[in-house]
Design a protein around this motif. Structure first.
Motif, short mmCIF file in Angstrom:
data_model
loop_
_atom_site.label_atom_id
_atom_site.label_comp_id
_atom_site.label_asym_id
_atom_site.label_seq_id
_atom_site.Cartn_x
_atom_site.Cartn_y
_atom_site.Cartn_z
N ARG A 72 0.86 -1.18 0.00
CA ARG A 72 0.00 0.00 0.00
C ARG A 72 0.89 1.23 0.00
O ARG A 72 1.91 1.26 0.68
N ASP A 118 -3.13 3.89 1.33
CA ASP A 118 -4.13 3.17 0.56
C ASP A 118 -5.00 2.32 1.47
O ASP A 118 -4.53 1.81 2.49
N ALA A 122 -7.23 -1.59 -2.03
CA ALA A 122 -6.36 -1.08 -3.11
C ALA A 122 -5.13 -1.96 -3.32
O ALA A 122 -4.44 -1.85 -4.33
N HIS A 153 -7.42 4.66 -6.88
CA HIS A 153 -7.66 4.53 -5.44
C HIS A 153 -7.16 5.79 -4.73
O HIS A 153 -6.01 6.18 -4.88
N LEU A 155 -5.92 7.85 -1.59
CA LEU A 155 -5.27 7.58 -0.32
C LEU A 155 -6.18 8.06 0.81
O LEU A 155 -6.78 9.13 0.71
#
Length: 171
Positions: A72, A118, A122, A153, A155
């Protein structure tokens, strides 16, 4: 000046353990004259969002180069003095991406304003983007599409008090 420092979850865990993001200079992104020219906006909020997005792309590069199990993107937002910031890689503005800066350290994690990470959902797209990054850099359009998929995606925003939970969840 608000700067956005790209990390990974393991990098965030290390910062949490040591209390600092690093001794510096650290790569970061910020609203710079070059970013204003590139993004073509005077809206500060839009420009800060663009700087955050560029830091997320830099975090993706860290993931591609590393072995993080939890893939992520992580970006830490900090407010630093203008004097702590210089343009581009090691001060070479000609080689810098728009908004790319170097920040003199050390940068205490306690100075962080927020952390952007994320969501769990994601992870598959971010992992695929990290794997496709080299091919995308080489001009592969299909790989570029996979890399761009990570940008679909947003954050998530976390308060600094939530860092211990983020670190624990990323183990």
């Amino acid at each position: 000046m608000r700067v956005y420092v790209p990390l990974t979850l393991s990098g965030l865990a290390e910062a949490h353990r040591t209390g600092e993001l690093g001794a510096g200079p650290l790569l970061a992104h910020a609203v710079t004259p070059a970013l204003r020219d590139w993004y073509r906006s005077e809206d500060t909020e839009e420009l800060e969002y663009a700087a955050l997005g560029l830091a997320a792309q830099a975090s993706l590069r860290l993931l591609a180069a590393g072995s993080d199990a939890d893939r992520r993107r992580v970006v830490v937002a900090l407010d630093v003095s203008d004097g702590a910031v210089s343009a581009g890689p090691a001060g070479e503005a000609g080689d810098a991406a728009p908004g790319e800066v170097r920040v003199a350290g050390p940068l205490p994690l306690a100075k962080a304003a927020a952390v952007h990470v994320d969501s769990d959902d994601a992870q598959a797209d971010v992992s695929a983007a990290a794997e496709a990054l080299a091919a995308a850099d080489g001009g592969d359009d299909a790989a570029r599409s996979v890399v761009d998929g990570a940008d679909d995606h947003e954050l998530l925003w976390y308060a600094t008090q939530e860092i211990p939970n983020l670190v624990e969840a990323g183990r």
